[in-house]
Design a protein around this motif. Structure first.
Motif, PDB file in Angstrom:
ATOM      1  N   ILE A 146      -4.502   7.605  -0.471  1.00  0.00           N
ATOM      2  CA  ILE A 146      -4.061   6.231   0.121  1.00  0.00           C
ATOM      3  C   ILE A 146      -3.298   6.061   1.192  1.00  0.00           C
ATOM      4  O   ILE A 146      -3.833   5.214   2.335  1.00  0.00           O
ATOM      5  CB  ILE A 146      -2.905   5.485  -0.913  1.00  0.00           C
ATOM      6  CG1 ILE A 146      -3.912   5.184  -2.159  1.00  0.00           C
ATOM      7  CG2 ILE A 146      -2.511   4.335  -0.384  1.00  0.00           C
ATOM      8  CD1 ILE A 146      -2.975   5.002  -3.571  1.00  0.00           C
ATOM      9  N   LEU A 147      -2.463   6.992   1.641  1.00  0.00           N
ATOM     10  CA  LEU A 147      -1.725   6.919   3.002  1.00  0.00           C
ATOM     11  C   LEU A 147      -2.692   7.341   4.087  1.00  0.00           C
ATOM     12  O   LEU A 147      -2.534   7.014   5.498  1.00  0.00           O
ATOM     13  CB  LEU A 147      -0.353   7.880   2.833  1.00  0.00           C
ATOM     14  CG  LEU A 147       0.765   7.232   1.920  1.00  0.00           C
ATOM     15  CD1 LEU A 147       1.762   8.117   1.848  1.00  0.00           C
ATOM     16  CD2 LEU A 147       0.923   5.820   2.280  1.00  0.00           C
ATOM     17  N   SER A 148      -3.700   8.177   3.924  1.00  0.00           N
ATOM     18  CA  SER A 148      -4.398   8.886   5.148  1.00  0.00           C
ATOM     19  C   SER A 148      -5.847   8.229   5.193  1.00  0.00           C
ATOM     20  O   SER A 148      -6.520   8.557   6.224  1.00  0.00           O
ATOM     21  CB  SER A 148      -4.659  10.201   4.757  1.00  0.00           C
ATOM     22  OG  SER A 148      -5.392  10.482   3.581  1.00  0.00           O
ATOM     23  N   ASP A 149      -6.170   7.381   4.519  1.00  0.00           N
ATOM     24  CA  ASP A 149      -7.464   6.351   4.547  1.00  0.00           C
ATOM     25  C   ASP A 149      -7.606   6.019   5.724  1.00  0.00           C
ATOM     26  O   ASP A 149      -6.826   5.298   6.649  1.00  0.00           O
ATOM     27  CB  ASP A 149      -7.208   5.359   3.189  1.00  0.00           C
ATOM     28  CG  ASP A 149      -8.762   4.769   3.299  1.00  0.00           C
ATOM     29  OD1 ASP A 149      -9.671   4.865   4.066  1.00  0.00           O
ATOM     30  OD2 ASP A 149      -9.113   4.318   2.296  1.00  0.00           O
TER      31      ASP A 149
ATOM     32  N   LYS B  93       0.143   9.210  13.757  1.00  0.00           N
ATOM     33  CA  LYS B  93       1.250   9.791  13.861  1.00  0.00           C
ATOM     34  C   LYS B  93       2.156   9.340  12.435  1.00  0.00           C
ATOM     35  O   LYS B  93       2.813   9.710  11.797  1.00  0.00           O
ATOM     36  CB  LYS B  93       2.112   9.640  14.963  1.00  0.00           C
ATOM     37  CG  LYS B  93       3.525  10.291  14.973  1.00  0.00           C
ATOM     38  CD  LYS B  93       4.019  10.435  16.580  1.00  0.00           C
ATOM     39  CE  LYS B  93       5.244  11.221  16.328  1.00  0.00           C
ATOM     40  NZ  LYS B  93       6.482  10.570  16.988  1.00  0.00           N
ATOM     41  N   VAL B  94       2.135   7.860  12.268  1.00  0.00           N
ATOM     42  CA  VAL B  94       2.838   7.156  11.397  1.00  0.00           C
ATOM     43  C   VAL B  94       2.338   7.647   9.937  1.00  0.00           C
ATOM     44  O   VAL B  94       3.171   7.813   8.978  1.00  0.00           O
ATOM     45  CB  VAL B  94       2.958   5.501  11.678  1.00  0.00           C
ATOM     46  CG1 VAL B  94       3.632   4.900  10.389  1.00  0.00           C
ATOM     47  CG2 VAL B  94       3.390   5.238  12.785  1.00  0.00           C
TER      48      VAL B  94
ATOM     49  N   VAL C 268       0.852  10.306   9.260  1.00  0.00           N
ATOM     50  CA  VAL C 268       1.662  11.753   8.963  1.00  0.00           C
ATOM     51  C   VAL C 268       2.930  11.584   8.746  1.00  0.00           C
ATOM     52  O   VAL C 268       3.528  12.467   7.636  1.00  0.00           O
ATOM     53  CB  VAL C 268       1.368  12.859  10.084  1.00  0.00           C
ATOM     54  CG1 VAL C 268       2.179  14.038  10.010  1.00  0.00           C
ATOM     55  CG2 VAL C 268      -0.323  13.016  10.391  1.00  0.00           C
ATOM     56  N   GLU C 269       3.692  10.887   9.056  1.00  0.00           N
ATOM     57  CA  GLU C 269       5.076  10.957   8.894  1.00  0.00           C
ATOM     58  C   GLU C 269       5.259  10.263   7.595  1.00  0.00           C
ATOM     59  O   GLU C 269       6.316  10.783   6.511  1.00  0.00           O
ATOM     60  CB  GLU C 269       6.015  10.072   9.797  1.00  0.00           C
ATOM     61  CG  GLU C 269       5.946  10.756  11.373  1.00  0.00           C
ATOM     62  CD  GLU C 269       6.680   9.737  12.298  1.00  0.00           C
ATOM     63  OE1 GLU C 269       6.766   8.625  12.096  1.00  0.00           O
ATOM     64  OE2 GLU C 269       6.793  10.130  13.315  1.00  0.00           O
ATOM     65  N   LEU C 270       4.572   9.290   7.101  1.00  0.00           N
ATOM     66  CA  LEU C 270       4.563   8.873   5.660  1.00  0.00           C
ATOM     67  C   LEU C 270       4.545   9.706   4.561  1.00  0.00           C
ATOM     68  O   LEU C 270       4.903  10.090   3.518  1.00  0.00           O
ATOM     69  CB  LEU C 270       3.615   7.645   5.456  1.00  0.00           C
ATOM     70  CG  LEU C 270       4.094   6.576   6.158  1.00  0.00           C
ATOM     71  CD1 LEU C 270       2.965   5.406   6.030  1.00  0.00           C
ATOM     72  CD2 LEU C 270       5.361   5.775   5.488  1.00  0.00           C
ATOM     73  N   ILE C 271       3.264  10.718   5.011  1.00  0.00           N
ATOM     74  CA  ILE C 271       2.734  11.706   4.169  1.00  0.00           C
ATOM     75  C   ILE C 271       3.894  12.695   3.956  1.00  0.00           C
ATOM     76  O   ILE C 271       4.348  13.226   2.985  1.00  0.00           O
ATOM     77  CB  ILE C 271       1.595  12.263   4.784  1.00  0.00           C
ATOM     78  CG1 ILE C 271       0.372  11.154   4.269  1.00  0.00           C
ATOM     79  CG2 ILE C 271       1.046  13.701   3.544  1.00  0.00           C
ATOM     80  CD1 ILE C 271      -0.869  11.640   4.857  1.00  0.00           C
TER      81      ILE C 271
ATOM     82  N   ARG D 256       0.938  -1.133  -0.047  1.00  0.00           N
ATOM     83  CA  ARG D 256       0.048   0.090  -0.070  1.00  0.00           C
ATOM     84  C   ARG D 256       0.821   1.151  -0.064  1.00  0.00           C
ATOM     85  O   ARG D 256       0.561   2.111  -0.735  1.00  0.00           O
ATOM     86  CB  ARG D 256      -0.978   0.145   1.515  1.00  0.00           C
ATOM     87  CG  ARG D 256      -1.849   1.049   1.283  1.00  0.00           C
ATOM     88  CD  ARG D 256      -2.851   0.874   2.477  1.00  0.00           C
ATOM     89  NE  ARG D 256      -4.003   1.826   2.149  1.00  0.00           N
ATOM     90  CZ  ARG D 256      -5.310   1.429   2.580  1.00  0.00           C
ATOM     91  NH1 ARG D 256      -5.436   0.427   3.280  1.00  0.00           N
ATOM     92  NH2 ARG D 256      -6.188   2.185   2.409  1.00  0.00           N
ATOM     93  N   ILE D 257       1.788   1.146   0.710  1.00  0.00           N
ATOM     94  CA  ILE D 257       2.725   2.467   0.849  1.00  0.00           C
ATOM     95  C   ILE D 257       3.621   2.631  -0.680  1.00  0.00           C
ATOM     96  O   ILE D 257       3.607   3.756  -1.046  1.00  0.00           O
ATOM     97  CB  ILE D 257       3.818   2.259   2.027  1.00  0.00           C
ATOM     98  CG1 ILE D 257       2.886   2.426   3.226  1.00  0.00           C
ATOM     99  CG2 ILE D 257       4.794   3.450   1.856  1.00  0.00           C
ATOM    100  CD1 ILE D 257       3.887   1.993   4.576  1.00  0.00           C
ATOM    101  N   GLY D 258       3.892   1.401  -0.996  1.00  0.00           N
ATOM    102  CA  GLY D 258       4.862   1.133  -2.239  1.00  0.00           C
ATOM    103  C   GLY D 258       3.614   2.029  -3.314  1.00  0.00           C
ATOM    104  O   GLY D 258       4.228   2.590  -4.358  1.00  0.00           O
ATOM    105  N   ALA D 259       2.280   1.550  -3.428  1.00  0.00           N
ATOM    106  CA  ALA D 259       1.242   1.964  -4.397  1.00  0.00           C
ATOM    107  C   ALA D 259       1.308   3.833  -4.299  1.00  0.00           C
ATOM    108  O   ALA D 259       1.045   4.320  -5.346  1.00  0.00           O
ATOM    109  CB  ALA D 259       0.005   1.524  -3.960  1.00  0.00           C
ATOM    110  N   ALA D 260       1.444   4.163  -3.030  1.00  0.00           N
ATOM    111  CA  ALA D 260       1.359   5.649  -3.011  1.00  0.00           C
ATOM    112  C   ALA D 260       2.918   6.327  -3.562  1.00  0.00           C
ATOM    113  O   ALA D 260       2.597   7.332  -4.158  1.00  0.00           O
ATOM    114  CB  ALA D 260       1.282   5.766  -1.533  1.00  0.00           C
TER     115      ALA D 260
END
Length: 137
Positions: free
Chosen positions: A120-123, A131-132, A134-137, A64-68
């Protein structure tokens, strides 16, 4: 190694296709898919999966993170190819998104991909600590 890369690319593309399928119908869906899914090795996703394994991150979370990440990458390529930038007419052996769909549509498709990465990341269904996220975004 090659088989693992192919597996990650296939699963990343599968996630993205499913995600796009759930979007509201729009004239931008076709150019978004064209810029995002028309080839490429998805090497960024594979690197992310490999690093994530070191930290024992769930594989589906990594996809999922890779898709973003791939959405951000596709956005950057679409915008880089625009006439006001590099004016590239080919990408991965095919007409660039702006050649295929027009410049204004390519701009909007790229912008949509960037927004989609953050979506995708904030869904709320993505079960990560806020918090994680937000850090990813």
């Amino acid at each position: 190694m090659k088989n693992k890369l192919i597996k990650v690319a296939r699963e990343t593309n599968s996630y993205l296709k499913d995600y796009i399928r759930k979007q509201k119908k729009s004239n931008l869906i076709a150019p978004i898919k064209y810029g995002l899914l028309s080839g490429g090795k998805k090497i960024r996703s594979k690197i992310l999966v490999d690093i994530g394994k070191i930290f024992k991150v769930n594989y589906k979370t990594l996809i999922r993170i890779g898709a973003a990440v791939e959405c951000v990458h596709a956005y950057s390529l679409i915008h880089d190819d625009l006439p006001c930038m590099d004016n590239d007419v080919l990408r991965r052996g095919k007409p660039s998104t702006h050649v295929q769909y027009g410049e204004s549509t390519a701009v909007l498709a790229g912008n949509s991909l960037l927004t989609m990465a953050f979506e995708i990341l904030s869904d709320k269904k993505f079960l990560l600590n806020e918090k994680v996220k937000v850090e990813l975004i």
